[in-house]
Design an enzyme around this catalytic site. Structure first.
Site, short mmCIF file in Angstrom:
data_model
loop_
_atom_site.label_atom_id
_atom_site.label_comp_id
_atom_site.label_asym_id
_atom_site.label_seq_id
_atom_site.Cartn_x
_atom_site.Cartn_y
_atom_site.Cartn_z
N TYR A 158 0.31 -1.11 -0.14
CA TYR A 158 0.90 0.29 0.08
C TYR A 158 0.64 0.95 -0.03
O TYR A 158 0.64 2.39 -0.93
CB TYR A 158 -1.05 0.08 0.84
N LYS A 162 0.99 3.89 -2.89
CA LYS A 162 0.88 5.98 -2.52
C LYS A 162 1.95 6.19 -2.72
O LYS A 162 1.93 7.69 -2.71
CB LYS A 162 -0.13 5.99 -1.15
N1 LIG Z 1 -9.57 5.71 4.66
C1 LIG Z 1 -8.65 6.31 4.98
O1 LIG Z 1 -8.26 6.51 6.16
C2 LIG Z 1 -7.78 6.34 3.92
C3 LIG Z 1 -6.13 7.04 4.29
C4 LIG Z 1 -5.22 7.80 3.22
C5 LIG Z 1 -5.69 7.43 2.12
N2 LIG Z 1 -6.74 6.91 1.66
C6 LIG Z 1 -7.35 6.47 0.84
O2 LIG Z 1 -8.77 7.24 -0.28
C7 LIG Z 1 -9.65 6.55 -0.83
C8 LIG Z 1 -10.56 6.00 -0.55
O3 LIG Z 1 -10.46 5.46 0.43
P1 LIG Z 1 -12.28 4.70 1.57
O4 LIG Z 1 -10.99 4.90 2.60
O5 LIG Z 1 -12.80 5.94 1.06
O6 LIG Z 1 -11.84 3.53 0.82
P2 LIG Z 1 -13.67 2.68 0.79
O7 LIG Z 1 -12.83 0.99 0.63
O8 LIG Z 1 -14.73 3.25 1.50
O9 LIG Z 1 -14.03 2.69 -0.86
C9 LIG Z 1 -13.03 2.85 -2.14
C10 LIG Z 1 -13.65 2.76 -2.83
O10 LIG Z 1 -13.12 2.26 -4.13
C11 LIG Z 1 -13.68 0.99 -5.12
N3 LIG Z 1 -12.67 0.56 -5.39
C12 LIG Z 1 -11.83 -0.28 -4.60
N4 LIG Z 1 -11.55 -1.41 -5.67
C13 LIG Z 1 -11.73 -0.76 -7.18
C14 LIG Z 1 -11.08 -1.21 -8.24
N5 LIG Z 1 -10.62 -1.91 -8.92
N6 LIG Z 1 -11.69 -0.41 -9.12
C15 LIG Z 1 -12.95 0.76 -8.71
N7 LIG Z 1 -13.26 0.93 -8.05
C16 LIG Z 1 -12.47 0.50 -7.07
C17 LIG Z 1 -14.72 0.56 -4.30
O11 LIG Z 1 -15.84 0.49 -5.21
C18 LIG Z 1 -14.86 2.16 -3.15
O12 LIG Z 1 -15.82 2.80 -4.14
C19 LIG Z 1 -8.16 5.01 -0.92
O13 LIG Z 1 -7.71 5.59 -2.41
C20 LIG Z 1 -7.35 4.84 0.50
O14 LIG Z 1 -6.03 4.69 -0.15
C21 LIG Z 1 -8.15 6.57 2.65
#
Ligand SMILES: NC(=O)c1ccc[n+]([C@@H]2O[C@H](COP(=O)([O-])OP(=O)(O)OC[C@H]3O[C@@H](n4cnc5c(N)ncnc54)[C@H](O)[C@@H]3O)[C@@H](O)[C@H]2O)c1
Length: 250
Positions: A158, A162
């Protein structure tokens, strides 16, 4: 700003979590949003996002599409431009985790995370860039993570994906700047979504203990920064990785 104030935004992973919050922050009459998602087992969350955005007067479409599939993404973006004439905003938000310590990390989990989190950013950005360059207008924002800068035990795949987004962002920002296309990344810290809900209680406590502001972030915290970066007020910002983490990493 686009001609006639009609704007078209593509958001990946828009069915829930941070992606949904981004759509809701951008949603307004005059904006068309096209998002994708890949939720098992159904489209329930995507349908809710569609309804919520329509309630704000925004035109919206959602499709099930794997962002790591190069050919499918090219056709998806081509379809967006055929139906809506342009594409002004791309938010690369879709992402997954498959955490494990290096010694136990399976090749399939390395490949899946790099494909969904990083290759997707190449797939989508390359697909929109040719239209944005012709329009001489575009805004690309990719959601990276604080662990891409700090590292995190158990997240080598991961964190690598990133960190890759950060290098990609800076390179492409240099390539597209002369055509008035800005390219930035946001590196959130610990944000409360389904992704972090899966973490063991101990891991959540360890994250929270590292946050000087003393609270987890909300999806809306990320969404408001995306909104600023794609606005006229954000037009002089490009090639940046903006950290949003309650002070967890300085
Ligand atoms: N939640 C956190 O603490 C956090 C922190 C830093 C970065 N992020 C990043 O933010 C982004 C969103 O995270 P989140 O927490 O909302 O996650 P989440 O799991 O709630 O949502 C993820 C979304 O990505 C979609 N997705 C997953 N695999 C996919 C694919 N192969 N093709 C198309 N869509 C796909 C899912 O359908 C969903 O809509 C991600 O890139 C994550 O790495 C999250």
């Amino acid at each position: 700003m686009a001609e006639n104030d009609k704007r078209v935004a593509v958001v990946t992973g828009g069915s829930k979590g941070i992606g949904r919050a981004i759509i809701m922050a951008l949603a307004e009459p005059g904006l068309t949003v096209v998002f994708n998602h890949y939720d098992p087992p159904d489209d329930k969350a995507a349908d809710e996002t569609i309804q919520m955005a329509r309630d704000k007067g925004c035109e919206i479409e959602g499709v099930r599409l794997d962002v790591s599939d190069y050919q499918a993404v090219q056709e998806f973006i081509k379809g967006v431009v055929e139906r809506h004439d342009r594409v002004d905003i791309l938010v690369n938000n879709a992402g997954i985790t498959r955490d494990n310590l290096l010694s136990r990390l399976k090749e399939v989990d390395w490949d899946a995370v790099l494909a969904v989190n990083l290759k997707s950013v190449f797939n989508c950005t390359q697909a929109v860039a040719r239209y944005m360059m012709k329009q001489r207008y575009g805004r690309v924002v990719s959601i990276a993570s604080v662990v891409g800068a700090m590292g995190n035990a158990g997240q080598a795949n991961y964190a690598a994906s990133k960190a890759g987004i950060m290098g990609f962002t800076k390179s492409v920002a240099r390539e597209l700047a002369s055509r008035n296309v800005t390219v930035n990344a946001i590196a959130p810290g610990f944000i409360e979504t389904e992704m972090t809900a899966q973490l063991p209680e101990k891991a959540k406590e360890a994250f929270l203990a590292q946050i000087p502001l003393g609270r987890a972030g909300q999806p809306e915290d990320v969404a408001q920064l995306v909104k600023f970066l794609v606005s006229e007020e954000g037009s002089y910002i490009t090639g940046q990785v903006i950290h949003l983490n309650g002070g967890m990493y300085m």
